[in-house]
Design an enzyme around this catalytic site. Structure first.
Site, PDB file in Angstrom:
ATOM      1  N   GLY A   1       0.849  -1.191   0.000  1.00 16.30           N
ATOM      2  CA  GLY A   1       0.000   0.000   0.000  1.00 16.30           C
ATOM      3  C   GLY A   1       0.878   1.231   0.000  1.00 16.30           C
ATOM      4  O   GLY A   1       1.936   1.252  -0.628  1.00 16.30           O
ATOM      5  N   CYS A   2       0.485   2.249   0.727  1.00 16.86           N
ATOM      6  CA  CYS A   2       1.264   3.487   0.796  1.00 16.86           C
ATOM      7  C   CYS A   2       2.654   3.209   1.373  1.00 16.86           C
ATOM      8  O   CYS A   2       2.782   2.604   2.429  1.00 16.86           O
ATOM      9  CB  CYS A   2       0.527   4.486   1.673  1.00 16.86           C
ATOM     10  SG  CYS A   2       1.468   5.978   1.986  1.00 16.86           S
TER      11      CYS A   2
END
Length: 197
Positions: free
Chosen positions: A31-32
């Site tokens: 993800g981020c």
């Protein structure tokens, strides 16, 4: 003269031992990359964590391009670790327990292929370890839903812009850091007490 020679030999030996120090690379998308970087910076045996982009078709992409999802790249971290202190399988255990590997192209409110769960393996051994860890997590039903983490060969890594590096440490009061990054770091500290630096 003898002292000068001794200093040169010492410098050479120190440099030689640094060059021969065994480290390995892991390239992971969870993800981020601000979250993933913050977690792994705290792990014993991890010597360096840098955010960047991998898995796409555009050379030297910029963050603004990657966020469109059109470059094919995932936000990743490249981890340099000492396998004598921590193993690739331990790295993956932390990886899987600090993000959701069951949501396709998504982590929470971050949606798009750039936020996919991905392992870009650097050699056949890493591939086999990744497949075994995933199979074990599936077998033990750690998650209610199937793991959708991509396991693909590493091809290239493009370093993210400077302002992404050590983002959490430098922006702890920012709302995203407080509500998204901090809970993942706390989860790591709680579950993996013995692995915290």
């Amino acid at each position: 003269m003898k002292i000068f020679t001794l200093i040169l030999i010492t410098l050479f030996m120190n440099n030689f031992s640094e060059q021969n120090k065994k480290t390995e690379l892991a390239t992971l998308g969870g993800g981020c990359f601000w979250c993933t970087e913050a977690v792994f910076l705290e792990m014993q045996g991890v010597e360096k964590v840098v955010p960047g982009y991998s898995g796409g078709h555009v050379k030297n992409p910029a963050y603004r391009e990657v966020t469109t999802g059109r470059t094919g790249h995932a936000e990743v971290v490249q981890i340099t670790f000492n396998p004598e202190i921590t193993t690739f399988s331990e790295i993956l255990e932390v990886f899987f327990k600090t993000h959701d590997p069951t949501t396709l192209n998504r982590q929470g409110n971050d949606v798009g292929t750039q936020y996919r769960s991905a392992i870009f393996y650097h050699n056949e051994e890493q591939k086999q370890i990744a497949e075994k860890v995933i199979a074990l997590f599936e077998q033990e039903k750690v998650y209610d839903d199937p793991i959708v983490t991509e396991v693909t060969p590493f091809e290239a890594f493009y370093l993210a812009e400077d302002y992404h590096h050590n983002y959490f440490a430098r922006n702890k009061n920012q709302p995203y850091c407080q509500f998204v990054v901090a809970p993942k770091v706390e989860k790591f500290r709680k579950i993996f007490k013995e692995k915290v630096k």
